[in-house]
Design a protein around this motif. Structure first.
Motif, mmCIF file in Angstrom:
data_model
loop_
_atom_site.group_PDB
_atom_site.id
_atom_site.type_symbol
_atom_site.label_atom_id
_atom_site.label_comp_id
_atom_site.label_asym_id
_atom_site.label_seq_id
_atom_site.Cartn_x
_atom_site.Cartn_y
_atom_site.Cartn_z
ATOM 1 N N GLN A 1 0.830 -1.200 0.000
ATOM 2 C CA GLN A 1 0.000 0.000 0.000
ATOM 3 C C GLN A 1 0.869 1.257 0.000
ATOM 4 O O GLN A 1 0.565 2.229 -0.688
ATOM 5 C CB GLN A 1 -0.946 0.017 1.190
ATOM 6 C CG GLN A 1 -1.948 1.144 1.126
ATOM 7 C CD GLN A 1 -3.010 1.044 2.197
ATOM 8 O OE1 GLN A 1 -2.921 0.238 3.111
ATOM 9 N NE2 GLN A 1 -4.027 1.866 2.078
ATOM 10 N N GLN B 1 2.121 1.709 -3.515
ATOM 11 C CA GLN B 1 1.060 2.220 -4.395
ATOM 12 C C GLN B 1 0.790 3.702 -4.128
ATOM 13 O O GLN B 1 0.592 4.472 -5.069
ATOM 14 C CB GLN B 1 -0.224 1.409 -4.211
ATOM 15 C CG GLN B 1 -0.139 0.027 -4.807
ATOM 16 C CD GLN B 1 -1.382 -0.810 -4.509
ATOM 17 O OE1 GLN B 1 -2.118 -0.547 -3.568
ATOM 18 N NE2 GLN B 1 -1.592 -1.823 -5.324
ATOM 19 N N ASN B 2 0.792 4.088 -2.869
ATOM 20 C CA ASN B 2 0.572 5.496 -2.531
ATOM 21 C C ASN B 2 1.706 6.374 -3.054
ATOM 22 O O ASN B 2 1.465 7.476 -3.548
ATOM 23 C CB ASN B 2 0.413 5.675 -1.019
ATOM 24 C CG ASN B 2 -0.911 5.136 -0.516
ATOM 25 O OD1 ASN B 2 -1.853 4.938 -1.273
ATOM 26 N ND2 ASN B 2 -0.983 4.884 0.787
ATOM 27 N N ARG C 1 3.641 5.687 -5.640
ATOM 28 C CA ARG C 1 3.501 5.705 -7.106
ATOM 29 C C ARG C 1 2.411 6.683 -7.516
ATOM 30 O O ARG C 1 2.595 7.502 -8.420
ATOM 31 C CB ARG C 1 3.179 4.317 -7.637
ATOM 32 C CG ARG C 1 3.015 4.265 -9.163
ATOM 33 C CD ARG C 1 2.536 2.903 -9.663
ATOM 34 N NE ARG C 1 1.405 2.367 -8.938
ATOM 35 C CZ ARG C 1 0.116 2.709 -9.168
ATOM 36 N NH1 ARG C 1 -0.180 3.610 -10.071
ATOM 37 N NH2 ARG C 1 -0.858 2.162 -8.477
ATOM 38 N N ARG C 2 1.300 6.634 -6.826
ATOM 39 C CA ARG C 2 0.176 7.533 -7.103
ATOM 40 C C ARG C 2 0.599 8.991 -6.928
ATOM 41 O O ARG C 2 0.299 9.840 -7.761
ATOM 42 C CB ARG C 2 -0.977 7.190 -6.156
ATOM 43 C CG ARG C 2 -2.152 8.089 -6.246
ATOM 44 C CD ARG C 2 -3.174 7.665 -5.201
ATOM 45 N NE ARG C 2 -4.408 8.379 -5.391
ATOM 46 C CZ ARG C 2 -5.192 8.759 -4.416
ATOM 47 N NH1 ARG C 2 -4.879 8.484 -3.166
ATOM 48 N NH2 ARG C 2 -6.293 9.408 -4.668
ATOM 49 N N GLU D 1 2.903 10.026 -9.836
ATOM 50 C CA GLU D 1 2.135 10.219 -11.069
ATOM 51 C C GLU D 1 1.355 11.536 -11.022
ATOM 52 O O GLU D 1 1.328 12.286 -11.994
ATOM 53 C CB GLU D 1 1.159 9.061 -11.281
ATOM 54 C CG GLU D 1 1.800 7.767 -11.670
ATOM 55 C CD GLU D 1 0.798 6.616 -11.708
ATOM 56 O OE1 GLU D 1 -0.383 6.808 -11.343
ATOM 57 O OE2 GLU D 1 1.201 5.504 -12.093
ATOM 58 N N PHE D 2 0.744 11.798 -9.888
ATOM 59 C CA PHE D 2 -0.038 13.022 -9.758
ATOM 60 C C PHE D 2 0.871 14.255 -9.800
ATOM 61 O O PHE D 2 0.539 15.245 -10.452
ATOM 62 C CB PHE D 2 -0.859 13.008 -8.466
ATOM 63 C CG PHE D 2 -1.762 14.202 -8.341
ATOM 64 C CD1 PHE D 2 -2.921 14.285 -9.094
ATOM 65 C CD2 PHE D 2 -1.436 15.248 -7.495
ATOM 66 C CE1 PHE D 2 -3.751 15.395 -9.013
ATOM 67 C CE2 PHE D 2 -2.260 16.364 -7.397
ATOM 68 C CZ PHE D 2 -3.422 16.439 -8.161
ATOM 69 N N TYR E 1 -7.058 14.394 -7.578
ATOM 70 C CA TYR E 1 -6.211 13.512 -6.777
ATOM 71 C C TYR E 1 -7.055 12.476 -6.041
ATOM 72 O O TYR E 1 -6.676 11.302 -5.961
ATOM 73 C CB TYR E 1 -5.370 14.327 -5.786
ATOM 74 C CG TYR E 1 -4.396 13.475 -5.020
ATOM 75 C CD1 TYR E 1 -3.275 12.943 -5.640
ATOM 76 C CD2 TYR E 1 -4.597 13.189 -3.676
ATOM 77 C CE1 TYR E 1 -2.369 12.151 -4.946
ATOM 78 C CE2 TYR E 1 -3.699 12.400 -2.970
ATOM 79 C CZ TYR E 1 -2.588 11.886 -3.614
ATOM 80 O OH TYR E 1 -1.699 11.097 -2.928
ATOM 81 N N TRP F 1 -7.965 9.782 -8.502
ATOM 82 C CA TRP F 1 -6.842 9.399 -9.366
ATOM 83 C C TRP F 1 -6.845 7.914 -9.711
ATOM 84 O O TRP F 1 -6.670 7.540 -10.875
ATOM 85 C CB TRP F 1 -5.530 9.787 -8.695
ATOM 86 C CG TRP F 1 -4.348 9.664 -9.598
ATOM 87 C CD1 TRP F 1 -3.428 8.655 -9.624
ATOM 88 C CD2 TRP F 1 -3.959 10.582 -10.622
ATOM 89 N NE1 TRP F 1 -2.486 8.894 -10.587
ATOM 90 C CE2 TRP F 1 -2.791 10.078 -11.219
ATOM 91 C CE3 TRP F 1 -4.480 11.784 -11.096
ATOM 92 C CZ2 TRP F 1 -2.134 10.725 -12.268
ATOM 93 C CZ3 TRP F 1 -3.828 12.435 -12.130
ATOM 94 C CH2 TRP F 1 -2.677 11.902 -12.701
ATOM 95 N N ASP F 2 -7.045 7.063 -8.723
ATOM 96 C CA ASP F 2 -7.008 5.618 -8.967
ATOM 97 C C ASP F 2 -8.204 5.126 -9.782
ATOM 98 O O ASP F 2 -8.155 4.045 -10.364
ATOM 99 C CB ASP F 2 -6.945 4.849 -7.647
ATOM 100 C CG ASP F 2 -5.613 5.049 -6.944
ATOM 101 O OD1 ASP F 2 -4.601 5.313 -7.628
ATOM 102 O OD2 ASP F 2 -5.584 4.968 -5.702
ATOM 103 N N ARG F 3 -9.276 5.892 -9.820
ATOM 104 C CA ARG F 3 -10.476 5.481 -10.559
ATOM 105 C C ARG F 3 -10.519 6.034 -11.977
ATOM 106 O O ARG F 3 -11.477 5.791 -12.698
ATOM 107 C CB ARG F 3 -11.730 5.927 -9.800
ATOM 108 C CG ARG F 3 -11.890 5.169 -8.491
ATOM 109 C CD ARG F 3 -13.076 5.664 -7.752
ATOM 110 N NE ARG F 3 -12.740 6.997 -7.238
ATOM 111 C CZ ARG F 3 -13.560 7.774 -6.565
ATOM 112 N NH1 ARG F 3 -14.783 7.383 -6.334
ATOM 113 N NH2 ARG F 3 -13.177 8.946 -6.121
ATOM 114 N N ARG G 1 -8.734 5.252 -14.617
ATOM 115 C CA ARG G 1 -8.672 4.101 -15.514
ATOM 116 C C ARG G 1 -8.634 4.472 -17.005
ATOM 117 O O ARG G 1 -9.542 4.199 -17.761
ATOM 118 C CB ARG G 1 -9.854 3.179 -15.276
ATOM 119 C CG ARG G 1 -10.032 2.792 -13.849
ATOM 120 C CD ARG G 1 -9.996 1.292 -13.696
ATOM 121 N NE ARG G 1 -10.447 0.894 -12.381
ATOM 122 C CZ ARG G 1 -9.638 0.767 -11.347
ATOM 123 N NH1 ARG G 1 -8.367 1.018 -11.470
ATOM 124 N NH2 ARG G 1 -10.104 0.376 -10.181
#
Length: 160
Positions: A5, A8-9, A11-12, A15-16, A57, A60-62, A64
């Motif tokens: 997790q 992933q956070n 990486r997110r 990217e943002f 933000y 962001w993960d949604r 897709r």
């Protein structure tokens, strides 16, 4: 699980941050045009952009495969169009003569290059109405109404 997790956070966030580094300038300019503030003094535009980026933000993960720029621009337009921005006439920006809806349509169509049909769908208006408002806004910007004729002092007007 925690390590995954955390990865992933991170990486997110990277990217943002990369997205913001590439898009924030243009989005801030669009927000400044919307709020009709001077470019060097635009607190409403900055607040509008900050709220729109925060929303992007959060989802962001949604996204897709969706374009984050389009989503942020959509949020910018929706937030600007809400009641909090109504009645705000601007303080010397290029588009200060325009009303809220005219400014919004003109910025989306001319500055952002959003198609008439997409602008209409975003704002819940018929495409013909968007076309009419955009044309009127362009006419106002390109041919601003003239002010009253200058008055001459009586001493200047009297023949010598």
């Amino acid at each position: 699980m925690r390590e995954r997790q955390a990865f992933q956070n991170a990486r997110r966030a990277r990217e943002f941050e990369a997205f913001v580094a590439g898009a924030a300038g243009r989005l801030l300019h669009a927000a400044t045009l919307l709020t009709a503030e001077p470019a060097d003094d635009n607190p409403r535009a900055r607040a509008l952009l900050t709220a729109s980026l925060a929303h992007t933000y959060a989802i962001w993960d949604r996204l897709r495969g969706e374009d984050p720029y389009d989503r942020t621009r959509q949020q910018l337009a929706l937030r600007f169009g809400r009641a909090a921005w109504r009645g705000h006439r601007g303080r010397g920006g290029v588009l200060e003569r325009l009303g809220t809806q005219e400014r919004l349509i003109l910025v989306l169509r001319m500055y952002e290059g959003v198609a008439e049909e997409q602008t209409a769908a975003l704002l819940g208006l018929p495409a013909d109405r968007v076309h009419t408002i955009c044309a009127r806004a362009m006419a106002t910007v390109l041919h601003p109404p003239r002010g009253p004729a200058p008055t001459r002092a009586l001493s200047e007007a009297a023949p010598s």
